[in-house]
Enzyme design. Sequence first.
Site, PDB file in Angstrom:
ATOM      1  N   HIS A   1       0.845  -1.193   0.000  1.00  0.00           N
ATOM      2  CA  HIS A   1       0.000   0.000   0.000  1.00  0.00           C
ATOM      3  C   HIS A   1       0.879   1.241   0.000  1.00  0.00           C
ATOM      4  CE1 HIS A   1       0.729   0.874   4.321  1.00  0.00           C
ATOM      5  NE2 HIS A   1       0.737  -0.443   4.464  1.00  0.00           N
TER       6      HIS A   1
ATOM      7  N   HIS B   1       4.026   5.943 -16.469  1.00  0.00           N
ATOM      8  CA  HIS B   1       4.551   7.302 -16.281  1.00  0.00           C
ATOM      9  C   HIS B   1       6.019   7.335 -15.870  1.00  0.00           C
ATOM     10  CE1 HIS B   1       0.620   8.996 -16.815  1.00  0.00           C
ATOM     11  NE2 HIS B   1       0.120   8.414 -15.737  1.00  0.00           N
TER      12      HIS B   1
ATOM     13  N   LYS C   1      -4.363   2.091  -4.969  1.00  0.00           N
ATOM     14  CA  LYS C   1      -4.728   0.994  -4.077  1.00  0.00           C
ATOM     15  C   LYS C   1      -4.382  -0.350  -4.711  1.00  0.00           C
ATOM     16  CE  LYS C   1      -6.780   4.011  -1.382  1.00  0.00           C
ATOM     17  NZ  LYS C   1      -6.205   4.416  -0.078  1.00  0.00           N
TER      18      LYS C   1
ATOM     19  N   ASP D   1      -5.438   4.435 -21.197  1.00  0.00           N
ATOM     20  CA  ASP D   1      -5.575   5.026 -19.868  1.00  0.00           C
ATOM     21  C   ASP D   1      -6.113   6.444 -20.039  1.00  0.00           C
ATOM     22  OD1 ASP D   1      -4.800   6.454 -17.392  1.00  0.00           O
ATOM     23  OD2 ASP D   1      -3.709   4.628 -16.920  1.00  0.00           O
TER      24      ASP D   1
ATOM     25  N   HIS E   1      -4.995   8.889 -18.576  1.00  0.00           N
ATOM     26  CA  HIS E   1      -3.809   9.737 -18.570  1.00  0.00           C
ATOM     27  C   HIS E   1      -2.883   9.378 -19.729  1.00  0.00           C
ATOM     28  CE1 HIS E   1      -5.105   9.590 -14.260  1.00  0.00           C
ATOM     29  NE2 HIS E   1      -4.926  10.891 -14.382  1.00  0.00           N
TER      30      HIS E   1
END
Length: 392
Positions: A17, A135, A25, A170, A172
């Site tokens: 986490h 990314h 998550k 995605d 993004h």
Amino acid sequence: MTNRTSYFYDPDVGNFHYGAGHPMKPHRLSLTHSLVLHYGLYKKMMVFKPYKASQHDMCRFHSEDYIDFLQKVSPNNMQGFTKSLNTFNVGDDCPVFPGLFEFCSRYTGASLQGATQLNHKICDIAINWAGGLHHAKKFEASGFCYVNDIVISILELLKYHPRVLYIDIDIHHGDGVQEAFYLTDRVMTVSFHKYGNYFFPGTGDMYEVGAESGRYYCLNVPLRDGIDDQSYRQLFQPVIKQVVDFYQPTCIVLQVSEGGAAALLCGAVMSILSILLQTSRCILTSAPGLRTRTPDRFQNSFWLIHGCKDAVCTETITLQYLEQIRQTVFENLKMLNHAPSVQIHDVPSDMLNYERNDEPDPDERGAEENYTRSASHLKLSQRAASSSDVEI
């Protein structure tokens, strides 16, 4: 022909986490896996607990200093890495948490193993829901992503495949993968994403088309709020079909997380399978942000859910902007060379190697025991990328 599918799942990945309150998550991976089990999808696939990537595997793309930092830093000693935290962009969006390097090792290893299986024709489709962290850059973390498993797996695919197509749906922009292959025609990157109003990561304009040998082998389809399933499909289908027709990839890497996963499940881009499969081998990755509601509960795609709720706004902005995108994208596609060739070269040693013990019926789904995996088969790459782009 029935497609042979390898599915990589490591139950330990869901135990990590990023910290209380952080939007990333990883435990959602466990929920996704639960759906795979309850729908009986695992019966149609070969299920593998994936290989764990080493520091050297990660340095195939990332700098040694950066990976060494990820391996050493922890919540207990991070005060002594103040300068490195700033240098490598690790902090708020990409926090230090217990088991950080182990987490990166597990999801990266799964994508790398999938690439190796595709190279050796063990499977036609490889799925890693834990991967897709697109990314991450050569020298730094970005957007919840630490190690770019996509770039590392594509580099492995390029040992056997002359042309690899990367498709990112995605919400993004897939900036890390685009940056890595911006100067080469060996990999064509295509990204459908939300763009504008300072939306992260702020890149992905339709005029970002690649450079040098990679000019026009980078294709961006920037979208605004208000896109619905039909509009998305009307743009996605012809673009991908023309890309596949002109580029003729021998392998396709598809990243589907967050908005992309929702769109895929609700049917907005289901046609991608009919376009891509039977044409090329394919590796699918999805970041841990994958939504895990069952498909029948999706009423609209992510684009519409998080888009403009006013019907007039949706219609006017979408139609005008989509037409501009469509014209620009197809003008860029006209500049593509048809299926760029690759000079004959020796195939480098594999990161991983698989030897079949038998040759079962393609329709049979086996377990990991059908294949042998030995530490002696791990081969070290002799080079790493020298700049933000990778050496191919």
